[in-house]
Motif scaffolding. Structure first.
Motif, PDB file in Angstrom:
ATOM      1  N   ARG A   1      -7.437 -16.787  -8.692  1.00  0.00           N
ATOM      2  CA  ARG A   1      -8.244 -18.008  -8.709  1.00  0.00           C
ATOM      3  C   ARG A   1      -8.088 -18.745 -10.034  1.00  0.00           C
ATOM      4  NH1 ARG A   1     -13.815 -15.375  -6.254  1.00  0.00           N
ATOM      5  NH2 ARG A   1     -12.932 -14.698  -4.257  1.00  0.00           N
ATOM      6  N   ALA A   2      -8.037 -17.988 -11.123  1.00  0.00           N
ATOM      7  CA  ALA A   2      -7.886 -18.609 -12.440  1.00  0.00           C
ATOM      8  C   ALA A   2      -6.532 -19.320 -12.560  1.00  0.00           C
ATOM      9  CB  ALA A   2      -8.034 -17.558 -13.540  1.00  0.00           C
TER      10      ALA A   2
ATOM     11  N   LEU B   1      -7.413  -8.765  -9.594  1.00  0.00           N
ATOM     12  CA  LEU B   1      -6.298  -9.609  -9.178  1.00  0.00           C
ATOM     13  C   LEU B   1      -6.793 -10.849  -8.448  1.00  0.00           C
ATOM     14  CD1 LEU B   1      -4.677  -7.128 -10.065  1.00  0.00           C
ATOM     15  CD2 LEU B   1      -3.272  -7.397  -8.019  1.00  0.00           C
ATOM     16  N   GLU B   2      -7.854 -10.707  -7.677  1.00  0.00           N
ATOM     17  CA  GLU B   2      -8.423 -11.863  -6.989  1.00  0.00           C
ATOM     18  C   GLU B   2      -8.950 -12.879  -7.999  1.00  0.00           C
ATOM     19  OE1 GLU B   2      -9.387 -14.347  -3.944  1.00  0.00           O
ATOM     20  OE2 GLU B   2      -8.413 -12.402  -3.662  1.00  0.00           O
ATOM     21  N   ARG B   3      -9.665 -12.407  -9.010  1.00  0.00           N
ATOM     22  CA  ARG B   3     -10.180 -13.308 -10.046  1.00  0.00           C
ATOM     23  C   ARG B   3      -9.027 -13.977 -10.797  1.00  0.00           C
ATOM     24  NH1 ARG B   3     -15.681 -12.485 -11.969  1.00  0.00           N
ATOM     25  NH2 ARG B   3     -15.019 -13.766 -13.721  1.00  0.00           N
ATOM     26  N   LEU B   4      -7.978 -13.209 -11.077  1.00  0.00           N
ATOM     27  CA  LEU B   4      -6.823 -13.763 -11.783  1.00  0.00           C
ATOM     28  C   LEU B   4      -6.133 -14.821 -10.931  1.00  0.00           C
ATOM     29  CD1 LEU B   4      -4.722 -13.927 -13.983  1.00  0.00           C
ATOM     30  CD2 LEU B   4      -3.655 -11.859 -13.060  1.00  0.00           C
TER      31      LEU B   4
ATOM     32  N   LEU C   1      -0.226 -19.014 -19.934  1.00  0.00           N
ATOM     33  CA  LEU C   1      -0.869 -18.554 -18.707  1.00  0.00           C
ATOM     34  C   LEU C   1      -0.615 -17.061 -18.486  1.00  0.00           C
ATOM     35  CD1 LEU C   1      -0.324 -21.350 -16.016  1.00  0.00           C
ATOM     36  CD2 LEU C   1      -2.488 -20.563 -16.968  1.00  0.00           C
ATOM     37  N   LEU C   2       0.634 -16.646 -18.704  1.00  0.00           N
ATOM     38  CA  LEU C   2       0.962 -15.230 -18.541  1.00  0.00           C
ATOM     39  C   LEU C   2       0.292 -14.384 -19.614  1.00  0.00           C
ATOM     40  CD1 LEU C   2       4.717 -15.492 -17.544  1.00  0.00           C
ATOM     41  CD2 LEU C   2       2.820 -14.805 -16.087  1.00  0.00           C
ATOM     42  N   ASP C   3       0.235 -14.892 -20.840  1.00  0.00           N
ATOM     43  CA  ASP C   3      -0.462 -14.162 -21.906  1.00  0.00           C
ATOM     44  C   ASP C   3      -1.927 -13.942 -21.524  1.00  0.00           C
ATOM     45  OD1 ASP C   3       1.848 -14.155 -23.422  1.00  0.00           O
ATOM     46  OD2 ASP C   3       1.261 -15.869 -24.666  1.00  0.00           O
ATOM     47  N   ASP C   4      -2.566 -15.003 -21.038  1.00  0.00           N
ATOM     48  CA  ASP C   4      -3.967 -14.899 -20.652  1.00  0.00           C
ATOM     49  C   ASP C   4      -4.153 -13.980 -19.453  1.00  0.00           C
ATOM     50  OD1 ASP C   4      -4.613 -16.648 -22.675  1.00  0.00           O
ATOM     51  OD2 ASP C   4      -4.846 -18.403 -21.377  1.00  0.00           O
ATOM     52  N   ALA C   5      -3.193 -14.011 -18.523  1.00  0.00           N
ATOM     53  CA  ALA C   5      -3.289 -13.173 -17.331  1.00  0.00           C
ATOM     54  C   ALA C   5      -3.325 -11.695 -17.699  1.00  0.00           C
ATOM     55  CB  ALA C   5      -2.119 -13.458 -16.394  1.00  0.00           C
ATOM     56  N   PHE C   6      -2.417 -11.272 -18.553  1.00  0.00           N
ATOM     57  CA  PHE C   6      -2.375  -9.860 -18.910  1.00  0.00           C
ATOM     58  C   PHE C   6      -3.488  -9.483 -19.881  1.00  0.00           C
ATOM     59  CE2 PHE C   6       1.868 -10.339 -17.091  1.00  0.00           C
ATOM     60  CZ  PHE C   6       1.918  -9.202 -16.297  1.00  0.00           C
ATOM     61  N   ALA C   7      -3.946 -10.428 -20.678  1.00  0.00           N
ATOM     62  CA  ALA C   7      -5.114 -10.162 -21.527  1.00  0.00           C
ATOM     63  C   ALA C   7      -6.336  -9.888 -20.656  1.00  0.00           C
ATOM     64  CB  ALA C   7      -5.365 -11.346 -22.459  1.00  0.00           C
ATOM     65  N   TRP C   8      -6.484 -10.661 -19.578  1.00  0.00           N
ATOM     66  CA  TRP C   8      -7.599 -10.448 -18.653  1.00  0.00           C
ATOM     67  C   TRP C   8      -7.517  -9.065 -17.997  1.00  0.00           C
ATOM     68  CZ3 TRP C   8     -12.093 -10.989 -16.376  1.00  0.00           C
ATOM     69  CH2 TRP C   8     -12.256 -10.642 -15.031  1.00  0.00           C
ATOM     70  N   LEU C   9      -6.329  -8.692 -17.528  1.00  0.00           N
ATOM     71  CA  LEU C   9      -6.183  -7.404 -16.864  1.00  0.00           C
ATOM     72  C   LEU C   9      -6.458  -6.238 -17.825  1.00  0.00           C
ATOM     73  CD1 LEU C   9      -3.023  -8.156 -14.688  1.00  0.00           C
ATOM     74  CD2 LEU C   9      -5.397  -7.990 -13.920  1.00  0.00           C
ATOM     75  N   ARG C  10      -6.059  -6.391 -19.077  1.00  0.00           N
ATOM     76  CA  ARG C  10      -6.327  -5.328 -20.052  1.00  0.00           C
ATOM     77  C   ARG C  10      -7.819  -5.258 -20.385  1.00  0.00           C
ATOM     78  NH1 ARG C  10      -1.029  -6.669 -21.609  1.00  0.00           N
ATOM     79  NH2 ARG C  10       0.299  -4.831 -21.384  1.00  0.00           N
TER      80      ARG C  10
END
Length: 258
Positions: free
Chosen positions: A115-116, A110-113, A34-43
């Motif tokens: 919700r995800a 951050l809002e999209r993250l 989940l954390l890997d995906d979170a920071f991948a999304w932000l990048r």
């Protein structure tokens, strides 16, 4: 005190440290991806929307080059246009012919993250990227998240907000331009807007800061009367002006509730 299990991670994204703190009781084999995906999304957001990266879609748009029809890009540009109209042009993603959605994109991302993460079962979390914070769920059993808002003149907490589900956006630490003149505005110390959508709160905080002291107060009052967004303005000389609903998150009632 009983605490939630979970995990947290801090990484540099968008030129600042971003923290994702998950308190939901999930096994490590679920939390780490989940954390890997979170920071991948932000990048991905940074690579797509950064106005200073030549190969970003915003960079290509500003140079008149072909851009990819990415749904998120279309969504953000359309939403920026809506927010410009809603703020009478005080929030503007296009100044002097240059597109820069920075006043909206961080809060939106951050809002999209958030919700995800909720959809993935991590409903208790806090995401913090500088002046933008999104919380959901609980910090510990029966405890609301405690969000400190810093004084723009001193490195101290000026106000504490307590919430289970809230976006908190503060503008003023980075230069903000008057969209009508292109000049950097310095009339206020900081503007904090709280509400259910962090992207919208982010854009409103940017717009209110750009307005200057008098218009900012009137707009913040109208915004609070017409919807769920509340504002706290700190002036250059340290005075504090808040809309009435702000106290519901920071007064004695909020503290007693957790």
């Amino acid at each position: 005190m009983t605490i939630f299990p979970g995990t947290a991670r801090v990484e540099m994204v968008m030129g600042r440290p971003v923290s994702v703190d998950i308190r939901t009781a999930l096994p490590a084999r679920e939390l780490n991806p989940l954390l890997d995906d979170a920071f991948a999304w932000l990048r991905w957001v940074e690579d797509t929307f950064s106005p200073v990266k030549e190969d970003s879609q915003i960079g290509r748009l500003n140079r008149g080059q072909t851009i990819r029809q990415i749904p998120e890009l279309i969504e953000v540009l359309h939403r920026c246009d809506e927010l410009s109209r809603a703020t009478d042009g005080w929030f503007e993603a296009r100044i002097n012919g240059v597109t820069d959605p920075s006043g909206y994109i961080k809060g939106w991302a951050l809002e999209r993250l958030s919700r995800a993460l909720s959809n993935a079962g991590a409903g208790d979390h806090r995401i913090n990227a500088g002046g933008d914070i999104r919380v959901r769920g609980s910090a510990a059993p029966g405890k609301r998240w405690r969000i400190g808002i810093r004084d723009p003149r001193k490195d101290v907490i000026r106000k504490v907000v307590f919430a289970n589900d809230l976006g908190v956006a503060t503008s003023g630490s980075a230069p903000i331009r008057d969209p009508h003149t292109g000049e950097v505005v310095e009339g206020l110390g900081s503007v904090t807007v709280i509400g259910p959508d962090l992207g919208v709160a982010d854009a409103h905080a940017t717009a209110i800061y750009a307005m200057g002291p008098l218009l900012a107060r009137r707009f913040a009052a109208d915004l609070a009367e017409s919807g769920p967004y509340q504002t706290m303005i700190i002036t250059r000389d340290g005075q504090e002006v808040s809309t009435p609903g702000f106290a519901g998150y920071s007064g004695a009632e909020a503290r007693m509730a957790g």
